[in-house]
Motif scaffolding. Sequence first.
Motif, PDB file in Angstrom:
ATOM      1  N   TYR A  68     -25.193  30.745  40.370  1.00 34.10           N
ATOM      2  CA  TYR A  68     -24.171  29.668  40.649  1.00 34.10           C
ATOM      3  C   TYR A  68     -24.394  28.311  39.837  1.00 34.10           C
ATOM      4  CZ  TYR A  68     -21.122  26.059  42.561  1.00 34.10           C
ATOM      5  OH  TYR A  68     -20.225  25.027  42.618  1.00 34.10           O
ATOM      6  N   ALA A  69     -25.663  27.933  40.007  1.00 33.48           N
ATOM      7  CA  ALA A  69     -26.037  26.648  39.382  1.00 33.48           C
ATOM      8  C   ALA A  69     -26.141  26.826  37.995  1.00 33.48           C
ATOM      9  CB  ALA A  69     -27.316  26.213  39.816  1.00 33.48           C
ATOM     10  N   ASN A  70     -26.739  28.207  37.262  1.00 30.03           N
ATOM     11  CA  ASN A  70     -26.513  28.454  35.904  1.00 30.03           C
ATOM     12  C   ASN A  70     -24.991  28.406  35.226  1.00 30.03           C
ATOM     13  OD1 ASN A  70     -27.709  29.182  33.437  1.00 30.03           O
ATOM     14  ND2 ASN A  70     -26.797  31.104  33.781  1.00 30.03           N
ATOM     15  N   LYS A  71     -24.089  29.088  36.006  1.00 27.30           N
ATOM     16  CA  LYS A  71     -22.768  29.040  35.499  1.00 27.30           C
ATOM     17  C   LYS A  71     -22.021  27.621  35.526  1.00 27.30           C
ATOM     18  CE  LYS A  71     -21.487  33.846  36.016  1.00 27.30           C
ATOM     19  NZ  LYS A  71     -20.805  34.884  37.129  1.00 27.30           N
ATOM     20  N   LEU A  72     -22.150  27.024  36.928  1.00 23.47           N
ATOM     21  CA  LEU A  72     -21.737  25.766  36.727  1.00 23.47           C
ATOM     22  C   LEU A  72     -22.294  24.688  35.821  1.00 23.47           C
ATOM     23  CD1 LEU A  72     -19.867  23.829  38.339  1.00 23.47           C
ATOM     24  CD2 LEU A  72     -21.870  23.248  39.912  1.00 23.47           C
ATOM     25  N   ALA A  73     -23.515  24.749  35.464  1.00 19.55           N
ATOM     26  CA  ALA A  73     -24.206  24.024  34.444  1.00 19.55           C
ATOM     27  C   ALA A  73     -23.536  24.079  33.150  1.00 19.55           C
ATOM     28  CB  ALA A  73     -25.709  24.123  34.374  1.00 19.55           C
ATOM     29  N   ARG A  74     -23.418  25.569  32.748  1.00 19.81           N
ATOM     30  CA  ARG A  74     -22.890  25.845  31.596  1.00 19.81           C
ATOM     31  C   ARG A  74     -21.451  25.419  31.253  1.00 19.81           C
ATOM     32  NH1 ARG A  74     -25.118  30.600  28.609  1.00 19.81           N
ATOM     33  NH2 ARG A  74     -23.079  30.605  27.959  1.00 19.81           N
ATOM     34  N   TYR A  75     -20.691  25.447  32.528  1.00 14.38           N
ATOM     35  CA  TYR A  75     -19.224  25.151  32.278  1.00 14.38           C
ATOM     36  C   TYR A  75     -18.897  23.608  32.044  1.00 14.38           C
ATOM     37  CZ  TYR A  75     -18.026  29.921  34.027  1.00 14.38           C
ATOM     38  OH  TYR A  75     -18.028  31.070  34.202  1.00 14.38           O
ATOM     39  N   VAL A  76     -20.062  22.817  33.072  1.00 10.59           N
ATOM     40  CA  VAL A  76     -19.707  21.561  32.793  1.00 10.59           C
ATOM     41  C   VAL A  76     -20.232  20.875  31.583  1.00 10.59           C
ATOM     42  CG1 VAL A  76     -20.879  19.506  33.688  1.00 10.59           C
ATOM     43  CG2 VAL A  76     -19.963  21.186  35.491  1.00 10.59           C
ATOM     44  N   ALA A  77     -21.452  21.638  30.945  1.00  7.91           N
ATOM     45  CA  ALA A  77     -22.093  21.123  29.566  1.00  7.91           C
ATOM     46  C   ALA A  77     -20.909  21.286  28.584  1.00  7.91           C
ATOM     47  CB  ALA A  77     -23.386  21.836  29.475  1.00  7.91           C
ATOM     48  N   THR A  78     -20.251  22.339  28.729  1.00  9.75           N
ATOM     49  CA  THR A  78     -19.348  22.890  27.749  1.00  9.75           C
ATOM     50  C   THR A  78     -18.026  21.744  27.737  1.00  9.75           C
ATOM     51  OG1 THR A  78     -19.957  25.092  27.605  1.00  9.75           O
ATOM     52  CG2 THR A  78     -17.895  24.724  26.637  1.00  9.75           C
ATOM     53  N   LYS A  79     -17.506  21.634  29.124  1.00 10.02           N
ATOM     54  CA  LYS A  79     -16.371  20.852  29.286  1.00 10.02           C
ATOM     55  C   LYS A  79     -16.619  19.278  28.697  1.00 10.02           C
ATOM     56  CE  LYS A  79     -16.083  18.789  33.468  1.00 10.02           C
ATOM     57  NZ  LYS A  79     -16.053  17.541  33.193  1.00 10.02           N
ATOM     58  N   GLU A  80     -17.931  18.859  28.890  1.00  7.15           N
ATOM     59  CA  GLU A  80     -18.196  17.472  28.583  1.00  7.15           C
ATOM     60  C   GLU A  80     -18.336  17.556  26.896  1.00  7.15           C
ATOM     61  OE1 GLU A  80     -21.086  15.065  29.914  1.00  7.15           O
ATOM     62  OE2 GLU A  80     -20.532  15.558  31.991  1.00  7.15           O
ATOM     63  N   GLN A  81     -18.863  18.563  26.232  1.00  3.73           N
ATOM     64  CA  GLN A  81     -19.130  18.588  24.636  1.00  3.73           C
ATOM     65  C   GLN A  81     -17.823  18.748  24.181  1.00  3.73           C
ATOM     66  OE1 GLN A  81     -20.892  22.165  23.851  1.00  3.73           O
ATOM     67  NE2 GLN A  81     -22.032  21.426  21.722  1.00  3.73           N
ATOM     68  N   HIS A  82     -16.875  19.525  24.706  1.00  5.93           N
ATOM     69  CA  HIS A  82     -15.564  19.412  24.036  1.00  5.93           C
ATOM     70  C   HIS A  82     -14.695  18.421  24.246  1.00  5.93           C
ATOM     71  CE1 HIS A  82     -15.834  23.613  22.103  1.00  5.93           C
ATOM     72  NE2 HIS A  82     -16.954  23.618  22.982  1.00  5.93           N
ATOM     73  N   ALA A  83     -14.847  17.605  25.553  1.00  6.92           N
ATOM     74  CA  ALA A  83     -14.000  16.297  25.649  1.00  6.92           C
ATOM     75  C   ALA A  83     -14.491  15.377  24.480  1.00  6.92           C
ATOM     76  CB  ALA A  83     -14.388  15.817  27.011  1.00  6.92           C
ATOM     77  N   GLU A  84     -15.904  15.535  24.269  1.00 10.28           N
ATOM     78  CA  GLU A  84     -16.327  14.535  23.222  1.00 10.28           C
ATOM     79  C   GLU A  84     -15.906  15.022  21.829  1.00 10.28           C
ATOM     80  OE1 GLU A  84     -17.929  11.749  24.400  1.00 10.28           O
ATOM     81  OE2 GLU A  84     -17.911  11.083  22.336  1.00 10.28           O
ATOM     82  N   ILE A  85     -15.823  16.248  21.579  1.00 11.47           N
ATOM     83  CA  ILE A  85     -15.302  16.610  20.328  1.00 11.47           C
ATOM     84  C   ILE A  85     -13.874  16.206  20.225  1.00 11.47           C
ATOM     85  CG2 ILE A  85     -14.400  18.769  19.120  1.00 11.47           C
ATOM     86  CD1 ILE A  85     -16.853  19.939  20.178  1.00 11.47           C
ATOM     87  N   ALA A  86     -13.158  16.383  21.260  1.00 12.17           N
ATOM     88  CA  ALA A  86     -11.637  15.781  21.157  1.00 12.17           C
ATOM     89  C   ALA A  86     -11.643  14.498  20.598  1.00 12.17           C
ATOM     90  CB  ALA A  86     -11.002  16.037  22.493  1.00 12.17           C
ATOM     91  N   LYS A  87     -12.331  13.659  21.405  1.00  8.11           N
ATOM     92  CA  LYS A  87     -12.444  12.039  21.121  1.00  8.11           C
ATOM     93  C   LYS A  87     -12.941  11.993  19.597  1.00  8.11           C
ATOM     94  CE  LYS A  87     -14.235   9.137  23.948  1.00  8.11           C
ATOM     95  NZ  LYS A  87     -15.057   8.608  25.092  1.00  8.11           N
ATOM     96  N   SER A  88     -13.731  12.742  19.280  1.00 17.38           N
ATOM     97  CA  SER A  88     -14.311  12.553  17.777  1.00 17.38           C
ATOM     98  C   SER A  88     -13.420  12.807  16.945  1.00 17.38           C
ATOM     99  CB  SER A  88     -15.515  13.336  17.648  1.00 17.38           C
ATOM    100  OG  SER A  88     -16.071  13.352  16.368  1.00 17.38           O
ATOM    101  N   GLU A  89     -12.682  14.027  17.022  1.00 20.40           N
ATOM    102  CA  GLU A  89     -11.565  14.426  16.135  1.00 20.40           C
ATOM    103  C   GLU A  89     -10.403  13.307  16.099  1.00 20.40           C
ATOM    104  OE1 GLU A  89     -11.772  16.890  13.938  1.00 20.40           O
ATOM    105  OE2 GLU A  89     -13.595  17.377  14.589  1.00 20.40           O
ATOM    106  N   ILE A  90     -10.144  12.845  17.199  1.00 20.81           N
ATOM    107  CA  ILE A  90      -9.024  11.983  17.174  1.00 20.81           C
ATOM    108  C   ILE A  90      -9.602  10.806  16.451  1.00 20.81           C
ATOM    109  CG2 ILE A  90      -7.395  10.535  18.631  1.00 20.81           C
ATOM    110  CD1 ILE A  90      -7.774  12.923  20.848  1.00 20.81           C
TER     111      ILE A  90
END
Lengths: 173, 100
Positions: A68-90
Amino acid sequence: MSALHRILQWMDRLSPAPVAHAHCDIPCGIYDPHHAQLAAHTVIRMNLLINDLKKPASGSKPEEIQEYANKLARYVATKEQHAEIAKSEIRILWGDYFKPEHAQAHPQLHETVFKAMKTASKARQEINLQAAEDLLKVTNDIAEIFWKTKNIPTVRAKAPYPTERETVYPKLA
Amino acid sequence: MFPIARFRVDDRSMEPTLAPGDFVLVNRLSYRRHAPSRGDLVVVRDPQAPLRYLVKRVADVSVSGAFVVGDNQTPSRDSRTFGPVPKEFIVGRVWRTAKP
């Protein structure tokens, strides 16, 4: 990989270093809001996956908790990374593509970008599907303005991804 | 002020010295006592957009500031475009570079 680079990369994950551009600023003229929209879809998807993730019951086996911890960590990390990509692209669109005359023709542009930054930060910080939905909405708004400045009509269609959210696409002949 | 600042390198105007994804550590105190020297690798604020940082090499130093250029000059926007960089726009000298 050098040890120093590894340490700095690790620090960068905790707190991203500012970027020093060795920038070409040709300028290349190649811009597209699609990257930001795609990143917003990823943020939505990660929220959905997190919400679907079965929380381990009390008395679960250590392996289950670890899984569970592994999956959650991976989803959270990807969520953070892509929110940042959205900011950077905008930011790239806002800083490099949009010109004063675009802002004049679309007076809501600056406010929309501001909203996008705030919404993306919220979507990054929180497990918050609504914030992710808002992020996609605001990237769609920016996409609409972007294509208007190029006199290319747009269409709102269901995205062909698991998120299936309404997305602004250019109607290219 | 902590003397060392980190930056992540983007773009290609400093190739082959620096490539996108490299990190540089900058000593912010390096020009407290003396002016930049020719050949120094520096991080400066873009005089035309001060919120943005550039990493360049000092080609010449004059009273009006440091004339900075990219190592890979063809695609570089540098002092040839925006003129010498005033002293207050110079963040510091690159002390260490880290490549993957």
